[in-house]
Write a protein that holds these residues in place. Structure first.
Motif, PDB file in Angstrom:
ATOM      1  N   ILE A 157       5.553   2.400   1.829  1.00 19.08           N
ATOM      2  CA  ILE A 157       4.126   2.422   1.545  1.00 19.08           C
ATOM      3  C   ILE A 157       3.396   3.091   2.708  1.00 19.08           C
ATOM      4  O   ILE A 157       3.859   3.033   3.848  1.00 19.08           O
ATOM      5  N   GLY A 158       2.305   3.750   2.413  1.00 14.48           N
ATOM      6  CA  GLY A 158       1.560   4.395   3.489  1.00 14.48           C
ATOM      7  C   GLY A 158       0.192   4.847   3.031  1.00 14.48           C
ATOM      8  O   GLY A 158      -0.146   4.781   1.839  1.00 14.48           O
ATOM      9  N   CYS A 159      -0.584   5.308   4.005  1.00 13.30           N
ATOM     10  CA  CYS A 159      -1.954   5.729   3.708  1.00 13.30           C
ATOM     11  C   CYS A 159      -2.299   6.974   4.513  1.00 13.30           C
ATOM     12  O   CYS A 159      -2.013   7.049   5.711  1.00 13.30           O
ATOM     13  N   VAL A 160      -2.869   7.959   3.839  1.00 13.40           N
ATOM     14  CA  VAL A 160      -3.517   9.090   4.489  1.00 13.40           C
ATOM     15  C   VAL A 160      -4.997   8.875   4.230  1.00 13.40           C
ATOM     16  O   VAL A 160      -5.497   9.142   3.127  1.00 13.40           O
ATOM     17  N   ALA A 161      -5.713   8.331   5.221  1.00 13.31           N
ATOM     18  CA  ALA A 161      -7.045   7.775   5.004  1.00 13.31           C
ATOM     19  C   ALA A 161      -8.048   8.766   4.408  1.00 13.31           C
ATOM     20  O   ALA A 161      -9.004   8.356   3.745  1.00 13.31           O
ATOM     21  N   SER A 162      -7.851  10.054   4.630  1.00 15.38           N
ATOM     22  CA  SER A 162      -8.788  11.044   4.100  1.00 15.38           C
ATOM     23  C   SER A 162      -8.513  11.420   2.641  1.00 15.38           C
ATOM     24  O   SER A 162      -9.337  12.107   2.013  1.00 15.38           O
ATOM     25  N   HIS A 163      -7.363  10.971   2.114  1.00 13.67           N
ATOM     26  CA  HIS A 163      -6.975  11.466   0.793  1.00 13.67           C
ATOM     27  C   HIS A 163      -6.464  10.405  -0.173  1.00 13.67           C
ATOM     28  O   HIS A 163      -6.841  10.396  -1.341  1.00 13.67           O
ATOM     29  N   GLY A 164      -5.548   9.545   0.245  1.00 13.25           N
ATOM     30  CA  GLY A 164      -4.964   8.603  -0.702  1.00 13.25           C
ATOM     31  C   GLY A 164      -3.859   7.780  -0.076  1.00 13.25           C
ATOM     32  O   GLY A 164      -3.688   7.762   1.141  1.00 13.25           O
ATOM     33  N   HIS A 165      -3.100   7.102  -0.918  1.00  6.16           N
ATOM     34  CA  HIS A 165      -1.981   6.303  -0.427  1.00  6.16           C
ATOM     35  C   HIS A 165      -0.751   6.592  -1.274  1.00  6.16           C
ATOM     36  O   HIS A 165      -0.836   7.194  -2.350  1.00  6.16           O
ATOM     37  N   PHE A 166       0.414   6.154  -0.769  1.00  6.66           N
ATOM     38  CA  PHE A 166       1.661   6.344  -1.504  1.00  6.66           C
ATOM     39  C   PHE A 166       2.470   5.066  -1.434  1.00  6.66           C
ATOM     40  O   PHE A 166       2.266   4.210  -0.569  1.00  6.66           O
ATOM     41  N   PHE A 167       3.418   4.948  -2.358  1.00  5.47           N
ATOM     42  CA  PHE A 167       4.334   3.806  -2.327  1.00  5.47           C
ATOM     43  C   PHE A 167       5.624   4.174  -3.053  1.00  5.47           C
ATOM     44  O   PHE A 167       5.659   5.088  -3.882  1.00  5.47           O
ATOM     45  N   PHE A 168       6.688   3.479  -2.673  1.00  6.51           N
ATOM     46  CA  PHE A 168       7.989   3.696  -3.299  1.00  6.51           C
ATOM     47  C   PHE A 168       8.115   2.734  -4.468  1.00  6.51           C
ATOM     48  O   PHE A 168       7.974   1.515  -4.312  1.00  6.51           O
ATOM     49  N   ASP A 169       8.373   3.271  -5.653  1.00  9.16           N
ATOM     50  CA  ASP A 169       8.493   2.462  -6.861  1.00  9.16           C
ATOM     51  C   ASP A 169       9.956   2.104  -7.081  1.00  9.16           C
ATOM     52  O   ASP A 169      10.786   2.972  -7.394  1.00  9.16           O
ATOM     53  N   GLN A 170      10.293   0.824  -6.885  1.00  4.18           N
ATOM     54  CA  GLN A 170      11.684   0.395  -6.971  1.00  4.18           C
ATOM     55  C   GLN A 170      12.324   0.640  -8.338  1.00  4.18           C
ATOM     56  O   GLN A 170      13.447   1.150  -8.413  1.00  4.18           O
ATOM     57  N   PRO A 171      11.660   0.309  -9.460  1.00  3.37           N
ATOM     58  CA  PRO A 171      12.305   0.503 -10.764  1.00  3.37           C
ATOM     59  C   PRO A 171      12.718   1.947 -11.042  1.00  3.37           C
ATOM     60  O   PRO A 171      13.766   2.199 -11.650  1.00  3.37           O
ATOM     61  N   THR A 172      11.896   2.907 -10.592  1.00  2.00           N
ATOM     62  CA  THR A 172      12.203   4.312 -10.862  1.00  2.00           C
ATOM     63  C   THR A 172      12.853   5.015  -9.672  1.00  2.00           C
ATOM     64  O   THR A 172      13.251   6.169  -9.777  1.00  2.00           O
ATOM     65  N   ALA A 173      12.937   4.289  -8.537  1.00  2.00           N
ATOM     66  CA  ALA A 173      13.504   4.849  -7.299  1.00  2.00           C
ATOM     67  C   ALA A 173      12.843   6.181  -6.952  1.00  2.00           C
ATOM     68  O   ALA A 173      13.499   7.159  -6.586  1.00  2.00           O
ATOM     69  N   SER A 174      11.518   6.208  -7.049  1.00  3.76           N
ATOM     70  CA  SER A 174      10.770   7.433  -6.757  1.00  3.76           C
ATOM     71  C   SER A 174       9.458   7.072  -6.064  1.00  3.76           C
ATOM     72  O   SER A 174       9.011   5.915  -6.089  1.00  3.76           O
ATOM     73  N   PHE A 175       8.834   8.081  -5.460  1.00  7.72           N
ATOM     74  CA  PHE A 175       7.576   7.869  -4.760  1.00  7.72           C
ATOM     75  C   PHE A 175       6.392   8.181  -5.673  1.00  7.72           C
ATOM     76  O   PHE A 175       6.428   9.152  -6.431  1.00  7.72           O
ATOM     77  N   SER A 176       5.372   7.344  -5.581  1.00  5.54           N
ATOM     78  CA  SER A 176       4.140   7.567  -6.333  1.00  5.54           C
ATOM     79  C   SER A 176       3.018   7.867  -5.344  1.00  5.54           C
ATOM     80  O   SER A 176       2.926   7.227  -4.292  1.00  5.54           O
ATOM     81  N   PHE A 177       2.173   8.831  -5.690  1.00  4.35           N
ATOM     82  CA  PHE A 177       1.060   9.239  -4.831  1.00  4.35           C
ATOM     83  C   PHE A 177      -0.248   9.052  -5.586  1.00  4.35           C
ATOM     84  O   PHE A 177      -0.365   9.463  -6.741  1.00  4.35           O
ATOM     85  N   VAL A 178      -1.205   8.429  -4.930  1.00  2.00           N
ATOM     86  CA  VAL A 178      -2.497   8.164  -5.558  1.00  2.00           C
ATOM     87  C   VAL A 178      -3.595   8.806  -4.719  1.00  2.00           C
ATOM     88  O   VAL A 178      -3.812   8.418  -3.568  1.00  2.00           O
ATOM     89  N   ASN A 179      -4.245   9.822  -5.271  1.00  2.00           N
ATOM     90  CA  ASN A 179      -5.405  10.433  -4.615  1.00  2.00           C
ATOM     91  C   ASN A 179      -6.657   9.700  -5.089  1.00  2.00           C
ATOM     92  O   ASN A 179      -6.859   9.527  -6.298  1.00  2.00           O
ATOM     93  N   GLU A 180      -7.496   9.243  -4.152  1.00  2.00           N
ATOM     94  CA  GLU A 180      -8.612   8.408  -4.542  1.00  2.00           C
ATOM     95  C   GLU A 180      -9.761   8.535  -3.547  1.00  2.00           C
ATOM     96  O   GLU A 180      -9.634   9.172  -2.498  1.00  2.00           O
ATOM     97  N   ASN A 181     -10.866   7.861  -3.857  1.00  2.00           N
ATOM     98  CA  ASN A 181     -12.053   7.916  -3.001  1.00  2.00           C
ATOM     99  C   ASN A 181     -12.038   6.885  -1.883  1.00  2.00           C
ATOM    100  O   ASN A 181     -12.732   7.047  -0.890  1.00  2.00           O
ATOM    101  N   LYS A 182     -11.267   5.818  -2.051  1.00  2.00           N
ATOM    102  CA  LYS A 182     -11.245   4.732  -1.068  1.00  2.00           C
ATOM    103  C   LYS A 182      -9.799   4.405  -0.685  1.00  2.00           C
ATOM    104  O   LYS A 182      -9.308   3.305  -0.947  1.00  2.00           O
ATOM    105  N   PRO A 183      -9.096   5.344  -0.049  1.00  2.00           N
ATOM    106  CA  PRO A 183      -7.671   5.153   0.232  1.00  2.00           C
ATOM    107  C   PRO A 183      -7.352   3.936   1.088  1.00  2.00           C
ATOM    108  O   PRO A 183      -6.371   3.227   0.825  1.00  2.00           O
ATOM    109  N   ALA A 184      -8.129   3.671   2.134  1.00  2.00           N
ATOM    110  CA  ALA A 184      -7.811   2.559   3.029  1.00  2.00           C
ATOM    111  C   ALA A 184      -7.869   1.229   2.288  1.00  2.00           C
ATOM    112  O   ALA A 184      -7.012   0.355   2.468  1.00  2.00           O
TER     113      ALA A 184
END
Length: 241
Positions: free
Chosen positions: A183-210
């Protein structure tokens, strides 16, 4: 009608973190000072908003065999059930059994930093952890299985364009073993996390990343459960060395 706005409260939380990180980037020229200030911003946020059973600090992690991790920018650890936390010359040493999550915190994400963060996380996950049976009034509960230690990355910006895209994913996918960044955060853009069921990374671009990152982290910590019962005597043996 209430004058409170939950949306505004959550927005303010993110804006505070983003502004403080931006100020650090603009105000400090020395890399070491800038790095320390960035870490302190994230630690302050976690100390403020995580449940009080958790504590956040810059630290080394040690196991009962005498092995130490590399220095970790942000360690989230148990403070309710941990029997001891060492502090020596302003350095914090945390037993491996007490750790819930570890993060590398820097100004900007790039391939080199991701690899560096993965090494830091692996240096904690490879440590030995004990787990004792837990006595209670009617008997003894079996020793708890060891909880997975979350690993992550916290930055203000990203050198990639788009900030959260294929290049970032490629860097993260280079180590999905002991160095995996869950899991992690790029405060200017979004956050990411590792999805265990799919064994892949998901990226979320949003207005309130922190804020989104904080909520996702709390959710993952809830599913981690409670740290195991430490074998204190395994550490005590070092008194005779």
């Amino acid at each position: 009608m209430s004058e409170w706005s939950l949306s505004q409260l959550l927005s303010s939380l993110h804006e505070d973190i983003q502004q403080r990180l931006a100020t650090v980037r603009k105000s400090f020229s020395h890399p070491g000072t800038k790095g320390d200030a960035s870490e302190n911003v994230w630690i302050s946020m976690l100390e403020t908003y995580l449940p009080k059973r958790y504590q956040a600090s810059k630290a080394h992690v040690v196991d009962s065999l005498g092995n130490f991790s590399q220095q970790i920018d942000v360690v989230i650890f148990d403070r309710q059930y941990s029997p001891f936390i060492f502090t020596y010359e302003n350095e914090t040493i945390i037993p491996a059994e007490s750790v819930y999550a570890v993060f590398e915190a820097k100004q900007t994400a790039n391939a080199g930093l991701v690899a560096y963060a993965q090494q830091k996380v692996a240096s904690v996950r490879c440590l030995h952890r004990t787990s004792l049976p837990i006595p209670y009034a009617k008997g003894v509960y079996p020793a708890k299985p060891l909880i997975p230690i979350l690993g992550g990355l916290l930055t203000f910006e990203s050198e990639w364009s788009p900030a959260l895209g294929a290049s970032f994913e490629k860097a993260l996918a280079a180590d999905v073993g002991d160095g995996r960044l869950d899991i992690g955060c790029v405060a200017s853009h979004g956050h990411f996390f590792f999805d265990q069921p799919t064994a892949s990374f998901s990226f979320v671009n949003e207005n309130k990343p922190a804020t989104a990152f904080l909520f996702k982290l709390i959710s993952q910590l809830q599913f981690s459960g409670t740290v195991p019962m430490i074998d204190v005597e395994a550490y005590g043996q070092w008194l005779t060395k």
